[in-house]
Scaffold this motif. Structure first.
Motif, PDB file in Angstrom:
ATOM      1  N   ALA A  45       7.756 -14.833 -16.436  1.00 12.58           N
ATOM      2  CA  ALA A  45       6.313 -15.059 -16.320  1.00 12.58           C
ATOM      3  C   ALA A  45       5.556 -13.737 -16.257  1.00 12.58           C
ATOM      4  CB  ALA A  45       6.018 -15.897 -15.085  1.00 12.58           C
ATOM      5  N   VAL A  46       6.163 -12.759 -15.573  1.00 13.29           N
ATOM      6  CA  VAL A  46       5.579 -11.411 -15.498  1.00 13.29           C
ATOM      7  C   VAL A  46       6.666 -10.420 -15.862  1.00 13.29           C
ATOM      8  CG1 VAL A  46       4.466  -9.692 -14.042  1.00 13.29           C
ATOM      9  CG2 VAL A  46       3.956 -12.115 -13.695  1.00 13.29           C
ATOM     10  N   GLY A  47       6.553  -9.770 -16.998  1.00 10.74           N
ATOM     11  CA  GLY A  47       7.503  -8.749 -17.386  1.00 10.74           C
ATOM     12  C   GLY A  47       8.827  -9.290 -17.866  1.00 10.74           C
ATOM     13  N   ILE A  48       9.886  -8.502 -17.590  1.00 11.49           N
ATOM     14  CA  ILE A  48      11.238  -8.796 -18.065  1.00 11.49           C
ATOM     15  C   ILE A  48      12.172  -8.932 -16.875  1.00 11.49           C
ATOM     16  CG2 ILE A  48      13.198  -7.871 -19.374  1.00 11.49           C
ATOM     17  CD1 ILE A  48      10.976  -8.802 -21.155  1.00 11.49           C
ATOM     18  N   GLN A  49      13.104  -9.891 -16.965  1.00  9.46           N
ATOM     19  CA  GLN A  49      14.158 -10.018 -15.972  1.00  9.46           C
ATOM     20  C   GLN A  49      15.501  -9.899 -16.653  1.00  9.46           C
ATOM     21  OE1 GLN A  49      13.905 -13.476 -13.464  1.00  9.46           O
ATOM     22  NE2 GLN A  49      11.881 -12.968 -12.678  1.00  9.46           N
ATOM     23  N   CYS A  50      16.517  -9.487 -15.874  1.00  7.48           N
ATOM     24  CA  CYS A  50      17.869  -9.404 -16.421  1.00  7.48           C
ATOM     25  C   CYS A  50      18.532 -10.783 -16.349  1.00  7.48           C
ATOM     26  CB  CYS A  50      18.697  -8.372 -15.655  1.00  7.48           C
ATOM     27  SG  CYS A  50      18.985  -8.802 -13.920  1.00  7.48           S
ATOM     28  N   VAL A  51      19.624 -10.914 -17.081  1.00 10.01           N
ATOM     29  CA  VAL A  51      20.291 -12.221 -17.134  1.00 10.01           C
ATOM     30  C   VAL A  51      20.822 -12.635 -15.774  1.00 10.01           C
ATOM     31  CG1 VAL A  51      20.880 -12.087 -19.581  1.00 10.01           C
ATOM     32  CG2 VAL A  51      22.399 -11.052 -17.902  1.00 10.01           C
ATOM     33  N   ASP A  52      21.249 -11.671 -14.944  1.00 11.41           N
ATOM     34  CA  ASP A  52      21.779 -12.013 -13.622  1.00 11.41           C
ATOM     35  C   ASP A  52      20.699 -12.612 -12.732  1.00 11.41           C
ATOM     36  OD1 ASP A  52      24.355 -11.057 -14.211  1.00 11.41           O
ATOM     37  OD2 ASP A  52      23.728  -9.003 -13.807  1.00 11.41           O
ATOM     38  N   CYS A  53      19.495 -12.038 -12.766  1.00  8.83           N
ATOM     39  CA  CYS A  53      18.409 -12.560 -11.942  1.00  8.83           C
ATOM     40  C   CYS A  53      17.941 -13.927 -12.446  1.00  8.83           C
ATOM     41  CB  CYS A  53      17.241 -11.570 -11.930  1.00  8.83           C
ATOM     42  SG  CYS A  53      17.573 -10.100 -10.935  1.00  8.83           S
ATOM     43  N   VAL A  54      17.962 -14.115 -13.768  1.00 10.97           N
ATOM     44  CA  VAL A  54      17.583 -15.415 -14.326  1.00 10.97           C
ATOM     45  C   VAL A  54      18.569 -16.482 -13.878  1.00 10.97           C
ATOM     46  CG1 VAL A  54      17.342 -16.732 -16.456  1.00 10.97           C
ATOM     47  CG2 VAL A  54      16.356 -14.446 -16.292  1.00 10.97           C
TER      48      VAL A  54
END
Length: 300
Positions: A45-54
């Protein structure tokens, strides 16, 4: 004085992706702030996340469920299609495997020694009778596409199988060994008459539909008409096991009641306790087993 060399600690480290240490990564995850390479980046929703956090976020999100605790899926009635596929596969095998029908149909006289017949009979149909299987599969599709999303796949299958067993048990209750006079007259009654078909299980879905509709406060007038017509046909057309229809209907209604009226929590927003539902379904199965055993013990 000459210029002093920079300390090794002052040299800026090149950020690399934790999952791919050979790749430089200047974009950081908005959640954990670790570097993440393009392959591991996921838009958020805001920026980029890594696959682990997703993945971690997905585990902490509560799964959306229906009012009866069924998991909201992609809409495909997988369990219903699987049951239909099994019935169709068995029907094809009945045409090519000699004696298969006699080995899977429910025969009261054989049920004690071959208890699998209580359920296998619900996946077989009259060999060569396309109308028989076509009607049952159509009814299973209509009921399944409505009930499966409400109940969830596992409990929908449980209701179907319990209804199949319940149909066989009630068929057994109406059967008794023929007397010597009956045998002499060639009348073996229901005790040696086999029954096949998904009708008992389908009637169980009819009963479940009525209970769930009542619990939701919805009309089920059309279903009463369907059940009434089929009830009459069961007595008018020879060869229809109305006993199995009755048993399946009662069992399906009881199973649906165990789901619809138990396991409710204090908060109206909280999903029902599905463990209570399963306990109720197991209890119904035990009752059916006890009734069948009592019948066989009574006839000796």
């Amino acid at each position: 004085m000459g210029e002093q060399p920079a300390s090794p600690d002052a040299v800026e480290q090149v950020p690399v992706c934790p999952r791919h240490p050979d790749r430089e990564s200047y974009v950081r995850c908005q959640r954990c702030r670790r570097p993440t390479c393009p392959e591991c980046q996921r838009p958020a929703a805001v920026g980029i996340q890594c696959v682990d956090c997703v993945a971690e976020g997905a585990r902490t999100v509560r799964q959306v469920r229906t009012v009866f605790g069924g998991a909201v899926t992609d809409g495909r009635p997988v369990a219903t299609m699987t049951l239909i596929g099994l019935c169709l596969a068995v029907f094809v095998l009945q045409q090519v495997v000699p004696g298969l029908t006699s080995r899977v149909m429910f025969v009261p006289a054989l049920g004690a020694e071959e208890p699998w017949r209580f359920i296998t009979s619900a996946f077989a149909h009259s060999p060569g009778n396309l109308l028989h299987i076509a009607f049952n599969m159509y009814a299973l599709w209509i009921m399944g596409t409505y009930l499966e999303p409400l109940l969830g796949r596992a409990r929908f299958v449980a209701v179907y199988l319990l209804s199949a067993i319940g149909g066989s048990v009630v068929y057994l209750l109406f059967a008794s060994p023929p007397s010597p006079a009956d045998v002499a007259a060639g009348d073996l009654g229901l005790w040696y008459t086999g029954a096949v078909g998904a009708s008992g299980a389908v009637f169980g879905l009819f009963g479940a539909f009525l209970v769930l509709q009542r619990r939701l406060g919805r009309s089920a007038a059309g279903m009463y008409v369907v059940i009434g017509i089929n009830a009459v046909l069961g007595f008018v057309i020879p060869g229809i096991a109305w006993q199995a229809h009755l048993g399946g209907f009662l069992t399906g209604a009881a199973a649906a009641a165990a789901i619809a009226y138990t396991g409710r929590r204090r908060s109206p927003l909280a999903p029902p306790n599905r463990s209570v539902h399963w306990a109720g379904l197991v209890g119904i199965l035990l009752v059916l087993v006890v009734v069948a055993l009592a019948k066989y013990a009574a006839v000796g």
